[in-house]
Design an enzyme around this catalytic site. Sequence first.
Site, mmCIF file in Angstrom:
data_model
loop_
_atom_site.group_PDB
_atom_site.id
_atom_site.type_symbol
_atom_site.label_atom_id
_atom_site.label_comp_id
_atom_site.label_asym_id
_atom_site.label_seq_id
_atom_site.Cartn_x
_atom_site.Cartn_y
_atom_site.Cartn_z
ATOM 1 N N ARG A 63 33.603 56.148 59.367
ATOM 2 C CA ARG A 63 32.981 56.596 60.797
ATOM 3 C C ARG A 63 32.394 57.856 60.846
ATOM 4 O O ARG A 63 31.338 58.052 61.507
ATOM 5 C CB ARG A 63 34.080 56.404 61.949
ATOM 6 C CG ARG A 63 34.669 55.201 61.917
ATOM 7 C CD ARG A 63 35.863 55.094 62.802
ATOM 8 N NE ARG A 63 36.906 55.727 62.503
ATOM 9 C CZ ARG A 63 37.694 55.062 61.634
ATOM 10 N NH1 ARG A 63 37.574 53.766 61.309
ATOM 11 N NH2 ARG A 63 38.895 55.746 61.288
ATOM 12 N N GLU A 100 51.230 60.496 53.980
ATOM 13 C CA GLU A 100 52.711 60.721 54.254
ATOM 14 C C GLU A 100 53.490 59.775 53.283
ATOM 15 O O GLU A 100 54.563 60.146 52.920
ATOM 16 C CB GLU A 100 52.958 60.013 55.833
ATOM 17 C CG GLU A 100 54.487 60.305 56.319
ATOM 18 C CD GLU A 100 54.415 59.833 57.818
ATOM 19 O OE1 GLU A 100 53.492 59.247 58.263
ATOM 20 O OE2 GLU A 100 55.512 59.881 58.252
#
Length: 175
Positions: A63, A100
């Site tokens: 994007r 993560e």
Amino acid sequence: MTRDPSWLAGHLRDIPDFPQPGIVFKDLTPLLGDVDAFRFAVDAVADHAAGLTVDKVVGIEARGFIFAAAVAYRLGAGFVPVRKPGKLPWKKVTETYALEYGSDSLDIHEDALDSGDAVYVVDDVLATGGTAAATCRLVERLGGQIAGLAFVVELGFLDGRAKLTDHDILSLITV
Ligand code: AMP
């Protein structure tokens, strides 16, 4: 009508649990599809970048490309893509960064910048900052200098800015 960050924020859509449980995805497609909102966002970033010296605008897949290409056009600067693994066809330089769970990496063509190029980095969302920080490392490994960074949305609670100290950062909307 007053066009400001809160007006722009009205063109975002929150998608809970996408692409995985616990993530609230910031969907920018309503903003992109609205001529006034898209133009406002591109102009705000380009106005910020116009106050700096910029040779190349780097967009981060995917994007980020949409905004970065429009900003590069407005500045009269070149556009450089930073892409996910396996997408760039030529010789490339790679940076890996921690997620993560696990890690991810980003590529740039090794000849995408000239040494000393002033580079402005654009992406749609600043979250933990790992993506943008890896992009800055790619730019610096090619001899470029970071002139500034811009994001349409900053997730302030994740403190991604802490990974981008010493840089001039614009975010149009902070949530
Ligand atoms: P980060 O490395 O954590 O700063 O993540 C930034 C990258 O992941 C950007 O390229 C974003 O497009 C994407 N991203 C991260 N979190 C979100 C979110 N909540 N909504 C939309 N895109 C996100």
